[in-house]
Design a protein around this motif. Structure first.
Motif, short mmCIF file in Angstrom:
data_model
loop_
_atom_site.label_atom_id
_atom_site.label_comp_id
_atom_site.label_asym_id
_atom_site.label_seq_id
_atom_site.Cartn_x
_atom_site.Cartn_y
_atom_site.Cartn_z
N MET A 1 0.84 -1.18 0.00
CA MET A 1 0.00 0.00 0.00
C MET A 1 0.89 1.24 0.00
N TYR A 2 0.57 2.20 -0.83
CA TYR A 2 1.33 3.44 -0.94
C TYR A 2 1.00 4.36 0.22
N ARG A 3 2.02 4.94 0.81
CA ARG A 3 1.86 5.87 1.91
C ARG A 3 2.14 7.27 1.41
N LYS A 4 1.22 8.17 1.62
CA LYS A 4 1.38 9.55 1.19
C LYS A 4 2.47 10.23 2.02
N ARG A 5 3.26 11.06 1.37
CA ARG A 5 4.26 11.89 2.05
C ARG A 5 3.69 13.29 2.16
N PHE A 6 4.14 14.02 3.15
CA PHE A 6 3.64 15.37 3.39
C PHE A 6 4.70 16.44 3.17
N ASP A 7 5.74 16.12 2.39
CA ASP A 7 6.82 17.06 2.15
C ASP A 7 6.33 18.39 1.58
N ASP A 8 5.27 18.34 0.77
CA ASP A 8 4.80 19.54 0.11
C ASP A 8 3.84 20.36 0.98
N MET A 9 3.48 19.87 2.14
CA MET A 9 2.58 20.61 3.03
C MET A 9 3.40 21.55 3.92
N ASN A 10 3.00 22.79 4.01
CA ASN A 10 3.66 23.76 4.88
C ASN A 10 3.01 23.65 6.27
N CYS A 11 3.23 22.50 6.91
CA CYS A 11 2.59 22.19 8.20
C CYS A 11 3.55 21.36 9.03
N SER A 12 3.92 21.85 10.19
CA SER A 12 4.85 21.14 11.06
C SER A 12 4.28 19.83 11.57
N ILE A 13 2.98 19.75 11.77
CA ILE A 13 2.37 18.49 12.22
C ILE A 13 2.52 17.43 11.13
N ALA A 14 2.22 17.79 9.88
CA ALA A 14 2.34 16.84 8.78
C ALA A 14 3.78 16.38 8.61
N ARG A 15 4.71 17.30 8.70
CA ARG A 15 6.13 16.93 8.56
C ARG A 15 6.59 16.02 9.70
N ALA A 16 6.13 16.32 10.91
CA ALA A 16 6.48 15.47 12.05
C ALA A 16 5.90 14.07 11.87
N LEU A 17 4.67 13.98 11.36
CA LEU A 17 4.07 12.66 11.12
C LEU A 17 4.82 11.88 10.06
N ASP A 18 5.42 12.57 9.09
CA ASP A 18 6.26 11.88 8.11
C ASP A 18 7.40 11.15 8.81
N GLU A 19 7.91 11.71 9.88
CA GLU A 19 9.05 11.10 10.58
C GLU A 19 8.62 10.14 11.68
N VAL A 20 7.61 10.46 12.44
CA VAL A 20 7.28 9.64 13.61
C VAL A 20 5.83 9.16 13.66
N GLY A 21 5.11 9.24 12.55
CA GLY A 21 3.69 8.91 12.54
C GLY A 21 3.36 7.42 12.47
N GLU A 22 4.33 6.59 12.20
CA GLU A 22 4.09 5.16 12.14
C GLU A 22 4.21 4.59 13.56
N TRP A 23 3.26 3.75 13.98
CA TRP A 23 3.18 3.37 15.40
C TRP A 23 4.43 2.73 15.95
N TRP A 24 5.14 1.90 15.17
CA TRP A 24 6.35 1.27 15.70
C TRP A 24 7.39 2.31 16.08
N THR A 25 7.41 3.42 15.35
CA THR A 25 8.42 4.46 15.60
C THR A 25 8.30 4.99 17.03
N LEU A 26 7.11 5.41 17.42
CA LEU A 26 6.95 5.95 18.77
C LEU A 26 7.10 4.88 19.84
N LEU A 27 6.76 3.65 19.53
CA LEU A 27 6.98 2.57 20.50
C LEU A 27 8.46 2.29 20.69
N ILE A 28 9.25 2.40 19.63
CA ILE A 28 10.71 2.25 19.76
C ILE A 28 11.26 3.40 20.60
#
Length: 171
Positions: A1-28
């Protein structure tokens, strides 16, 4: 499944979710705050497949959220620890934990209490505070364009403030 990237959004929340929005990331990251350092410990604590853990750890290293370091007592073995960027996620984890404790805890009972090490006193709930120290809801916060705002961002902010706060005449 393709995951959308938020690089083009001028939004700090969207950019942060690009880095840490996947559940395993925050659990690690959570595991790092609990003293987990070795690959086998992460795998055991999280019940995560080796290939997924390997990919997530490599991505977190690439993003400079964690770093790999040699373990002194184990030749050719590395540990993982939070960088300053990773440590700055701690308030996010605490806010998620407190939200989960309030809305999702079994029988309304939190599984873990956070207390200050020195005093043993419970930490305060995470709250957005105004200049006078009082708590604020999102309906009491006006957005303003920051130095990185684009024209589109400024229009979005103006629309948001109108919808959430209403016009000046209504206040």
């Amino acid at each position: 499944m393709y995951r959308k990237r938020f690089d083009d959004m001028n939004c700090s929340i969207a950019r942060a979710l690009d880095e840490v929005g996947e559940w395993w990331t925050l659990l690690i990251v959570r595991e790092c705050t609990q003293g987990t350092t070795r690959f086998d410990e992460f795998q055991r604590q999280l019940g995560i497949a080796r290939n997924i853990l390997t990919a997530r750890l490599e991505r977190l290293i690439e993003l400079e959220i964690i770093e790999r370091y040699p373990l002194a007592k184990r030749a050719n073995t590395f540990g993982y620890r939070l960088t300053a960027k990773g440590t700055d996620l701690c308030p996010t984890l605490v806010a998620l934990m407190q939200w989960g404790d309030r809305w999702l805890a079994t029988n309304g009972e939190a599984p873990i209490s956070l207390v200050e090490d020195v005093s043993g006193q419970p930490i305060e709930p995470m709250v957005i505070r105004g200049p006078n120290g009082g708590g604020l809801t999102f309906q009491e916060i006006r957005y303003a364009p920051g130095p990185g705002a684009t024209e589109t961002t400024s229009k979005t902010i103006e629309s948001r403030n109108q919808r959430v706060l209403g016009s000046d005449a209504e206040r």
